[in-house]
Structures are given as structure tokens and as C-alpha cells.
Design an enzyme around this catalytic site. Structure first.
Site, mmCIF file in Angstrom:
data_model
loop_
_atom_site.group_PDB
_atom_site.id
_atom_site.type_symbol
_atom_site.label_atom_id
_atom_site.label_comp_id
_atom_site.label_asym_id
_atom_site.label_seq_id
_atom_site.Cartn_x
_atom_site.Cartn_y
_atom_site.Cartn_z
ATOM 1 N N GLY A 134 35.766 31.004 50.014
ATOM 2 C CA GLY A 134 37.026 31.607 50.407
ATOM 3 C C GLY A 134 36.949 33.113 50.364
ATOM 4 C CG ASP A 135 40.287 35.262 51.947
ATOM 5 O OD1 ASP A 135 40.841 34.801 50.924
ATOM 6 O OD2 ASP A 135 40.857 35.340 53.049
ATOM 7 N N GLY A 136 38.767 37.063 49.246
ATOM 8 C CA GLY A 136 39.231 37.663 48.010
ATOM 9 C C GLY A 136 40.663 37.324 47.678
ATOM 10 C CB CYS A 168 25.034 48.536 45.459
ATOM 11 S SG CYS A 168 24.046 47.396 44.485
ATOM 12 C CD GLU A 190 25.654 46.000 41.351
ATOM 13 O OE1 GLU A 190 26.005 47.007 42.025
ATOM 14 O OE2 GLU A 190 25.058 45.029 41.829
ATOM 15 C CD GLU A 229 27.926 51.627 48.388
ATOM 16 O OE1 GLU A 229 26.896 51.215 47.840
ATOM 17 O OE2 GLU A 229 29.067 51.208 48.113
ATOM 18 C CE LYS A 273 35.307 35.564 46.755
ATOM 19 N NZ LYS A 273 34.780 35.522 48.149
ATOM 20 C CB VAL A 308 38.775 31.926 46.458
ATOM 21 C CG1 VAL A 308 37.923 31.411 45.298
ATOM 22 C CG2 VAL A 308 39.086 30.790 47.429
ATOM 23 N N GLY A 309 39.346 34.796 45.262
ATOM 24 C CA GLY A 309 38.966 35.791 44.268
ATOM 25 C C GLY A 309 40.109 36.177 43.346
#
Length: 474
Positions: A201-203, A279, A245, A379, A170, A206-207
Site C-alpha cells: 500500500g501507500d503511505g 541516499c 534512515e 537531494e 510495508k 498503510v504507512g
């Protein structure tokens, strides 16, 4: 693009189970490039079933069969490099020069590294009278971000293929088009049906179902710490392996024996690469407190040399940030830095002059920052540098480690002194005197920057289970 409204499942391009779509926006123009299909739980179920069915056969393939497969993937990927670079530049705003020189070739680098590691990897070893066997972990759910998309796709897919795993990918819905091209490459290269599957898809759609799925044996996630926590929470009831990560707020220690002019100018440019959307970017620059104003002047001058503009122009150094959401967050944090009393040396809120359309951010340098300010803790993920003063080496180490993150660190100065200090930094990577990344070295973080390691032989470990066959004898 031919397959953007489809998913790649079981070796075929198939229609999604829903009719939901989302526009993919070019951040330089703020206009749609195209729209993609958005998957849901039923699409995830189909992809996982295909991967589970393929695992029985693919997990038993020989080393040579997987070497040959990687050779084929590398050959097709190499032919599509320009296409990959072009679409990455369009969908996430990277200058075309960066997309060609770094974004697209990073994926090729991970494929080549995995191939080299596989050639000599020891899948079996003897311990006393037992045989220790390293076997593929199973069906893997791979969730990847938008900022270095092919880098993160390839550093997961390559070791999964090399070790005999099957997978469902994904990619980020913000920059998904390169993943569609990647699926086309794997299909043309002859990856067996069901070994690699793609569901966009999005989180939430699908996530989450991918992370929670009982037939997924391992999830490898790259993205924000917040989202990583949700992935781990969704995965916990099925006791699957989760590697992450996540975010970073990496310290860059400039020792008092370093050439400040050279090092600060170099590292300001490095921090702004990819519009600061890395990152592991060296966003907290620690300088001798007594030389703060000197360091700030150098950083500001280097920032003024950065050309913000159209990703298609050869003279552009950095393009826009990826989305309106990211632009807004960066602006809020810049305003927060001003409000908390940090000094703006260059840049600040708003867009660069003459760039009214596109999510462009002014390269910004804050000086006289204390490590408890929001801009030193969170961040920012944009071209924003914070300068923090330190009194001595012990103080520099204390400040560097005073963070919930621990992805990377940077030290410049005398070699012996820098090496000794590197051992005291609590982060997964430490770059000495401008050293770049190494595809053979492990990549990953401490603390809220995640767990597990990717890249090279260390990346193989996440995709392998360990079995002891006792009483094996001679």
C-alpha cells in the site's frame, strides 16, 4: 506473479479488505508489469494482530532456534537470487548486471551478517549485583523504499528475526514485487506464522496506520526526510520507538594531493550507480578552487563514458530512474541549477539521444556551484553531480558540514590527512579513498538524515529493550 493481489498475514496469503489496486510500472518501457492490491487500516489491523499473537512464542525462542531459522532463510533466498534480480530490474529499472551483483545479493549479505552477529551476541551481562538483559522490543513496523529495496528490507527483517521480534512490512508501492518474492522465501523457509507479515500500500493507506498503531512497539522507516517526519508525527502519541534512515546530500572532498584524474573519474561513476538513486551518493564533489576547470573536464569525460540504456543490455551502465514523478523532479532541479548560474559541463535537461521511451536522465555535471544553490542543498536523486570549489582544508570541512543532512561523507587524498579530516565531518559514515560499504559497520545519519543505526551488531540495538534485574546476586 501468483500473490501480487494478496497480502501475507499470519502465515497465509489472504485477500485484501478493499478492492483498490495500483499498476507497477516498468520505468524502461513506461508500461505496467502487473498491478498489486493496496491495503488499508483494516489490513494493517489484521497484520498487527497476527504479529502480536506470534510475539509471545517467538520472543521466547532460543538463540539456536533463530540461527537455524536464519540458515533456512539464507538457503531459500540463495536459490531465488536470479528471480529477485530479474524482478528488481523490471520494476525499478536497475541494469540486470547491477541487480544481480548488488541489489539482490545485498539482501543476502544482511541476512548472513545478522546470522554471524547472532551467533556471539551478548543478550545478558552482569553489572554489579544486577543482571542486564536485552529483550526483543516487540512488534515492529517496517517501512521500506524503492531504490535499494531488498537491501532495506533485509537490513530490517534480518535483525528483527535474529532478536526475536515479530513484524509487519510495508514496502514501497513503486517497487513492491521483490517484497512479494521475499515473503514467499520466508514462507518456504519456515518462518513461523505471524512472525513476518506483508501489507502492500501507500503511505497514507498503510504507512500512517502502521506508524500510529497502538500495538506496534517500534517503527523502522527508510525514505525521504519529509515522509520520515510524518512517520514520527504519527508515532508520537503512542510513544513508540522510531528509527529513521532518511535523505542525504553527501560531500565528497577531493584533497589537493589526490590523483584527480583517477579519483574524479572513479567517483563520478560511483555517484551515477543505480542512476544516482542512493541516499548516500557522493553528489557534492568539493575540489580545490584553483583546479575547478581541470576537475570539471575530468568529471565531464567520465560522464560521457556512462552508457545510459535498456537495463537488459549487457553494455548498459545505468538504466532509467524509477518513475515519471522522479524524472520530473530531476528535470526541475537541473533547470533550477541552470537558472541559478551553475555551469553545465555535460548533460542537462531532457533524455539521452535515442531514448524517447523510458524515464532516462542524461548524466549531468554542474561546475562552479556555490553551496547555497538549490542543487547543492536539495537531494536530486538522479545522476547529477555538482562541483564546488574550496580554498583550504578548513574551508572544505565548513562546506561539507553546511547542510541539514549528514548521512555520508567521502574524502580522497593522503591517508593521515584524510583520517584527520574524517573526524571533523558531521555524518554517520565517512568513506576514505574509495572505500565501499561494510555490512558490519553502522549505517545511519546525523541531522535530517535520520536517527538510529542499521547493519551489523549496531542494527540489533534498535530491536532490543534493556531490562535491569536488580538484586540478582551470584
Amino acid at each position: 506473479m501468483e500473490h501480487v493481489k494478496q497480502f501475507y498475514i499470519g502465515g497465509q496469503w489472504v485477500a485484501p479488505r478493499t478492492d483498490k489496486t495500483i499498476d507497477v510500472i516498468n520505468p524502461a518501457t513506461e508500461q505496467p508489469i502487473t498491478s498489486i492490491a493496496m491495503g488499508g487500516a483494516e489490513d494493517v489491523d489484521a497484520a498487527v494482530a497476527a504479529a502480536r499473537a506470534a510475539f509471545e512464542t517467538f520472543s521466547q525462542t532460543s538463540r539456536q532456534e533463530r540461527l537455524d531459522l536464519l540458515d533456512s532463510v539464507i538457503a531459500v533466498y540463495s536459490r531465488r537470487l536470479d528471480d529477485l534480480a530479474d524482478i528488481i530490474s523490471q520494476e525499478m529499472g536497475a541494469p540486470l548486471s547491477l541487480a544481480q551483483a548488488a541489489q539482490a545479493v545485498a539482501g543476502l549479505g544482511h541476512l548472513g551478517t545478522a546470522r554471524a552477529v547472532l551467533a556471539d551476541f551478548e543478550f545478558e551481562s552482569r553489572v554489579g549485583g544486577s543482571l542486564v538483559v536485552r529483550e526483543p522490543v516487540g512488534v515492529c513496523g517496517l517501512i521500506t523504499p524503492w531504490n535499494w529495496p531488498l537491501n532495506q528490507i533485509a537490513c530490517k527483517v534480518a535483525p528483527a528475526l535474529a532478536t526475536g521480534c515479530t513484524m509487519v512490512l510495508k514496502p514501497s508501492e513503486v517497487a513492491p514485487l521483490n517484497a512479494v518474492l521475499f515473503a514467499e522465501i520466508l514462507d518456504e523457509a519456515g518462518v513461523p506464522a505471524g512472525v513476518f507479515n506483508l501489507v502492500n500500500g501507500d503511505g497514507l493507506g498503510v504507512g500512517a496506520p502502521l506508524s500510529a498503531h497502538p500495538d506496534i512497539d517500534m517503527v523502522s522507516f527508510t525514505g525521504s526526510t519529509r515522509a520520515g517526519v510524518e512517520v514520527a508525527r504519527a508515532a508520537a502519541p503512542t510513544v513508540k520507538r522510531v528509527t529513521q534512515e532518511l535523505g542525504g546530500k553527501s560531500a565528497n572532498i577531493i584533497l589537493d594531493d589526490a590523483d584527480l584524474q583517477t579519483v574524479i573519474a572513479r567517483d563520478m561513476a560511483n555517484m551515477c550507480t543505480n542512476s544516482g538513486q542512493s541516499c548516500n551518493a557522493p553528489t557534492r564533489m568539493l575540489v580545490p578552487a584553483a583546479r575547478m576547470d581541470e576537475a570539471a573536464a575530468i568529471a565531464a569525460e567520465a560522464a560521457r563514458d556512462i552508457v545510459v540504456g535498456d537495463p537488459r543490455e549487457a553494455t548498459t551502465t545505468i538504466g532509467p530512474v524509477v518513475s515519471a514523478t522522479q524524472y520530473s523532479r530531476i528535470q526541475q532541479l537541473i533547470e533550477k541549477g541552470i537558472g541559478e548560474g551553475a555551469k553545465v559541463e555535460v548533460g542537462g535537461p531532457g533524455k539521452p539521444e535515442g531514448l524517447d521511451t523510458g524515464y532516462y536522465v542524461r548524466p549531468t555535471v554542474f561546475s562552479h556551484v556555490s553551496n547555497d544553490m538549490t542543487i547543492a542543498r536539495e537531494e536530486i536523486f538522479g545522476p547529477v553531480l555538482v562541483l564546488i570549489g574550496y580554498e583550504d582544508d578548513d574551508d572544505a570541512v565548513r562546506i561539507a558540514n553546511d547542510t541539514v543532512y549528514g548521512l555520508s561523507g567521502y574524502i580522497s587524498g593522503g591517508a593521515d590527512r584524510a583520517k584527520a579530516m574524517a573526524r571533523r565531518i558531521r555524518s554517520g559514515n565517512v568513506h576514505l579513498n574509495g572505500a565501499g560499504v561494510d555490512f558490519n559497520a553502522p549505517f545511519g545519519g546525523y541531522g535530517h538524515s535520520g536517527n538510529g543505526r542499521e547493519w551489523g551488531a549496531f542494527g540489533f540495538e534498535e530491536y532490543l529493550e534493556t531490562k535491569a534485574i536488580l538484586g540478582y546476586g551470584d
